[in-house]
Structures are given as structure tokens and as C-alpha cells.
Design a protein around this motif. Sequence first.
Motif, PDB file in Angstrom:
ATOM      1  N   TYR A  74      19.807  34.231  35.806  1.00 13.33           N
ATOM      2  CA  TYR A  74      20.172  33.316  36.885  1.00 13.33           C
ATOM      3  C   TYR A  74      19.039  32.395  37.321  1.00 13.33           C
ATOM      4  N   PRO A  75      17.759  32.855  37.332  1.00 16.20           N
ATOM      5  CA  PRO A  75      16.699  31.883  37.632  1.00 16.20           C
ATOM      6  C   PRO A  75      16.692  30.708  36.672  1.00 16.20           C
ATOM      7  N   ALA A  76      16.993  30.966  35.394  1.00 12.91           N
ATOM      8  CA  ALA A  76      17.066  29.876  34.429  1.00 12.91           C
ATOM      9  C   ALA A  76      18.207  28.920  34.779  1.00 12.91           C
ATOM     10  N   LEU A  77      19.329  29.474  35.279  1.00 12.54           N
ATOM     11  CA  LEU A  77      20.427  28.618  35.726  1.00 12.54           C
ATOM     12  C   LEU A  77      19.981  27.747  36.897  1.00 12.54           C
ATOM     13  N   GLY A  78      19.209  28.342  37.801  1.00 15.22           N
ATOM     14  CA  GLY A  78      18.706  27.568  38.936  1.00 15.22           C
ATOM     15  C   GLY A  78      17.790  26.447  38.492  1.00 15.22           C
ATOM     16  N   PHE A  79      16.891  26.748  37.552  1.00 15.69           N
ATOM     17  CA  PHE A  79      16.003  25.712  37.037  1.00 15.69           C
ATOM     18  C   PHE A  79      16.800  24.611  36.351  1.00 15.69           C
ATOM     19  N   ALA A  80      17.871  24.995  35.651  1.00 13.39           N
ATOM     20  CA  ALA A  80      18.697  24.008  34.961  1.00 13.39           C
ATOM     21  C   ALA A  80      19.341  23.039  35.950  1.00 13.39           C
ATOM     22  N   ILE A  81      19.658  23.532  37.149  1.00 16.82           N
ATOM     23  CA  ILE A  81      20.247  22.658  38.167  1.00 16.82           C
ATOM     24  C   ILE A  81      19.224  21.679  38.719  1.00 16.82           C
ATOM     25  N   ILE A  82      18.016  22.164  38.997  1.00 18.26           N
ATOM     26  CA  ILE A  82      17.048  21.310  39.687  1.00 18.26           C
ATOM     27  C   ILE A  82      16.269  20.392  38.749  1.00 18.26           C
ATOM     28  N   MET A  83      16.183  20.729  37.452  1.00 21.78           N
ATOM     29  CA  MET A  83      15.372  19.919  36.546  1.00 21.78           C
ATOM     30  C   MET A  83      15.815  18.465  36.475  1.00 21.78           C
ATOM     31  N   PRO A  84      17.117  18.164  36.323  1.00 20.11           N
ATOM     32  CA  PRO A  84      17.512  16.743  36.286  1.00 20.11           C
ATOM     33  C   PRO A  84      17.116  15.988  37.552  1.00 20.11           C
ATOM     34  N   PHE A  85      17.188  16.666  38.695  1.00 21.28           N
ATOM     35  CA  PHE A  85      16.874  15.999  39.953  1.00 21.28           C
ATOM     36  C   PHE A  85      15.372  15.840  40.149  1.00 21.28           C
ATOM     37  N   ILE A  86      14.587  16.710  39.530  1.00 28.42           N
ATOM     38  CA  ILE A  86      13.135  16.516  39.558  1.00 28.42           C
ATOM     39  C   ILE A  86      12.759  15.251  38.802  1.00 28.42           C
ATOM     40  N   PHE A  87      13.402  15.026  37.660  1.00 36.50           N
ATOM     41  CA  PHE A  87      13.161  13.786  36.907  1.00 36.50           C
ATOM     42  C   PHE A  87      13.563  12.566  37.736  1.00 36.50           C
ATOM     43  N   ILE A  88      14.696  12.661  38.408  1.00 34.67           N
ATOM     44  CA  ILE A  88      15.155  11.539  39.234  1.00 34.67           C
ATOM     45  C   ILE A  88      14.205  11.325  40.406  1.00 34.67           C
ATOM     46  N   PHE A  89      13.753  12.423  41.006  1.00 26.73           N
ATOM     47  CA  PHE A  89      12.820  12.330  42.124  1.00 26.73           C
ATOM     48  C   PHE A  89      11.535  11.637  41.689  1.00 26.73           C
ATOM     49  N   ASN A  90      11.034  12.006  40.520  1.00 29.60           N
ATOM     50  CA  ASN A  90       9.833  11.361  40.006  1.00 29.60           C
ATOM     51  C   ASN A  90      10.085   9.886  39.718  1.00 29.60           C
ATOM     52  N   GLY A  91      11.308   9.576  39.249  1.00 30.55           N
ATOM     53  CA  GLY A  91      11.667   8.178  39.012  1.00 30.55           C
ATOM     54  C   GLY A  91      11.701   7.370  40.299  1.00 30.55           C
ATOM     55  N   LEU A  92      12.187   7.968  41.367  1.00 29.93           N
ATOM     56  CA  LEU A  92      12.219   7.287  42.663  1.00 29.93           C
ATOM     57  C   LEU A  92      10.816   7.027  43.187  1.00 29.93           C
TER      58      LEU A  92
END
Length: 540
Positions: free
Chosen positions: A347-365
Amino acid sequence: MKEFRTLLFLDWFKGLFTRLGFDYRLLRRILQVKLTMDQRRVPTIFQQQGRKKGKDENRFIKSLWVYALFGLFVIPFIVMGNQYIFQMGITFTVLIFIVMTSMISDFSVVILDIRDHTILFTKPVERKTISLAKTLHVFIYLFFLTGSLTAIPLVVGLINQGLAFFFIFLAGIILMNIFIVVFTAMLYYFILQYFDGEKLKDIINYVQIGLSIGLAVGYQIVARSFEFVDLTVSFTPDWWNIFLPPIWFGAPFEWFLNGNHQTIILILSCTAVLIPFLALIVYVKALPTFEKNLQKLSSHGGKKKKARFRFGDGLMKVLSKSNEERAFYRFAHYMMKNEREFKLKVYPALGFAIIMPFIFIFNGLMDGTREDLLTSSMYLSIYSSFIVIPTVVMMLSYSGKYKGSWVYKVAPVSSRASIYKGTLKAFLMKLFLPLYAIISIVFIILFGFRVIPEIVIVFISACIFTVICLGLMRGTLPFSESFEGVQQSDSWKVLPFYLIVGVFFGLHYLALQVPFGIPGYLIILLVLNLILWKTAIRDE
């Protein structure tokens, strides 16, 4: 019984423990038994082959070289200059992340151990002696963990930054360990106040998962607390820095070594000292109640819910035509839902899978405007959610109830392919699809309805990627191996599969550059997906 060097060292403080009112002879014997039992426990970060029999050895100690390698990551920050609150803020972020995740994965079983209640509480042993033995047990392993993690950085800091830096760093590490142990224990204490039995165990499981995710997010927040101007780090103190423990432990370096006497620096430095010790006092006071509430872990309350129709079950009847495949779909769903050790590892891997795309977007912002981001192809960062697939497919081979795998031999199964197909489809429908749906909804809100075809393409790619990852399970039926049988080589086995994610990303990006490339690519993926699910999954 085997003698331990840590206990020989502890013997030097025998008089101190005796003066404090503890029965040192019993304390030492309890610790000796606990350390002996630990030789049978495999640490999460370095799991060895459980089938091999040999002499007793502490496999945690043998895993410390891995932590030493992790410690090398912080050396560049230590030697980079005298921007101490930045350097040590990042350093302690890394250290807290590694130590806290190790506490979650390896030491929670020690903190929440209830065997003392059934074995020692019925004997003439004082409760405070048992509690101290448990606390020392955790700190012994925490000493080895942080020692291996920080030994090289401490030496580098001594040589490069001087003796004052060394002692401040060492004090910060000690305070950090106290904070982590107490924070973890007190978090469980508050949960134990309100829940019991199986429900409590599930909540603890989710808390552990949430902490793992929170630590990953916290790393981003700490890193963004600093601004880079012409390769120079600028730190602008703000009130909310008080909620970031890594900044606490970085502030004393700024105070003593740079002579920065700003009020916020003094407050943060004092917080780094006071909070761990105040928390430790509260923990000691609450320990008797905490130990009493641990009895709830042995209860098995709760009513069973009646079976009801679910959308995934209806979809399963469409996707799985054979009864055998449907049966193993339900079986895999039950195992993934109820196997607590499986959930803790996956489940921690599932959690990381959720937040990883948004980390990329956050860095893009952070690097551009919102308009530039939303008109870009940044939505392809959704491919980062694929990181969960190889990990889960690998872990599908393992179970805490692996001895029940004899059911595969007695069940009237005509084709093993149905076992693999049912298990993989259960993973896709019950674990991957829900998290992917969450990501997709947010992406549609951010980027508009234009990304719906892209989202469909990515999901079909995920189905294809899952079949490709089936190679991780080859030769092993689902849930048929012990978790202690996970080898270190298995952890590295998933790395080449991340390169395949890059291939999917590249093909999708190329399709965007070609006229009518997206519809054509979608059709190709649909056909390829059907072919692979029919031909690639065969009997062993």
C-alpha cells in the motif's frame, strides 16, 4: 543462550539502573531473549532467502551496509559550504525519512508487541522493567541503524566542517531518534485509545502507510522552503517552519556556526531540544496506559459485512469468461484485502503512485506559469503511477499464509493460466484502477477533457505493462511463498521494468507529434493488449 556485545556494554550502567529502581538481572535477561528472537526476523530493507538453514545470525546487522550506502547521499550537502540551515535541513530530511520508514516497517512490531503481556505479566516482574526493556530494545536497533547511516557523514563533517559541527550534528541525531521513537509510539497510543481488535490493526496499517506518504511529501515541502538565486541559497524564515522538524535540527548549526541570532532561528533551535525531551516525558507518563491498551490488539471484534454486489464484481464477469478465472479473481481480491503484511508492503507503493504525478506537476508549477503548464504535455507525468505495478506483481507471489498454497494442488484447476489471469485482473480492478481513477479525475480538472483519450491510452498501457511484469512471478503461484523468502535480488529485479515505463512514455509522446497519432496508437494498444492477455499468459 547467546551473549550480545550490546548487553556487555549495558552492563557498565548496571549500577545506574539499580539505583533507579529496576531489576537489572531481569531487565538483561528479557533483552537477551528479545535480541535472540530478533535473529529470526528479516528486516524489510534487506530481506534474505528464508529457506536456507544455517547458524543463527542477526540479519538486521548484516543489512546495515545498505543504510551506510544511503548515508552517502547526504555528504554533498554537508560539504557544500556554510549555508547550514539549508544543508542540514535537507540532511535531516533524508535521515528522518529513512529512519522513520524503517521504524514503520521494522520496529512497529516491537512497539506493538503484546507477547510480553501474556508471558511476562503473569510472572513476578515489575511492569516498569518490562516497559524499559521494550524501550531499550527499540533504541538498541535504532542505535545501529542511525550509526551505520550517519557514521560516514559524521566523519566527513568532522574533517570538512570542524569539531563544533561534529558535536552539533551528533546531538541532532540523538534528538532526532528520540523524537522519531516517541512520535511513532504516541501516534499508536492515541489510536489505541479509540479502537480495538481487527479494526485497530487496519487503522495502524493505514497510519503506517500514511506516514510513508507524508514523509515523501514532506521532503518536497522542506526542499521548497529554500530559494536558489544565482546558485546561492536564500532562506526566508516564516512561522510555519515551526511545523517542519528537519528545519528544527538545522537551525542550531545556523545559530552557533554562522552566528545568526534571528528570533525564528533561536525558536527553531530551542524547539529541536525541547520537543523531543518533552515528548519523551509525556511518553513515559502515558506508557502504563499504552501498555494496557495494547491488550486490544488481541481482540477480534467486529461484525462481518454481508456480501453485496460491487461494480468490480460485475465488471469481472465481463472480463473473465471462465469460472476458474473468476474464482481466483475473488480469491486474489480477498487475499489483497485481508493480508495485513501484504498491505503493509504494497500500500505505501500505491500511495507513492498517487502522489508522484502531482509532484511532477508541482515542480512544473514552480518552474513556470500555470497557463504554460496546462497547455503543455505535463499530463504524461501520469505514467509515473506505473511505479507500483512491478512492485505489486512481485509481491503477489508472497503471503503470510503461504502454507495454504496446497489448495492449488487439490483444486480442480484445468489451467494455471486462469490463476495468473484472475490474480492480475484482481490487482488491476481492486488496487490499480481506484488510484488511477483518482489521478485521472484530478488531471481532467486540471488539463480539461482533451486528456481523456490520453488517460485511456495510459490505462491500456498499464494493462499491457502488467502482463509484461508477470515475468516477475514466473515459476511461482500467487501467494505461495513466505515473505521471509523475499531475496535482496528480488528488490533489484523491478528496476529494469522501470525502463519499459520510459518506452511507453516515449511512444505516447511520439504519437502526439504525428497527425492522427493518438487514435492510431490507441487502436494498436487495444489489439496488442488482447493478444498479450490471450497468448502471453500460459501454463507453466
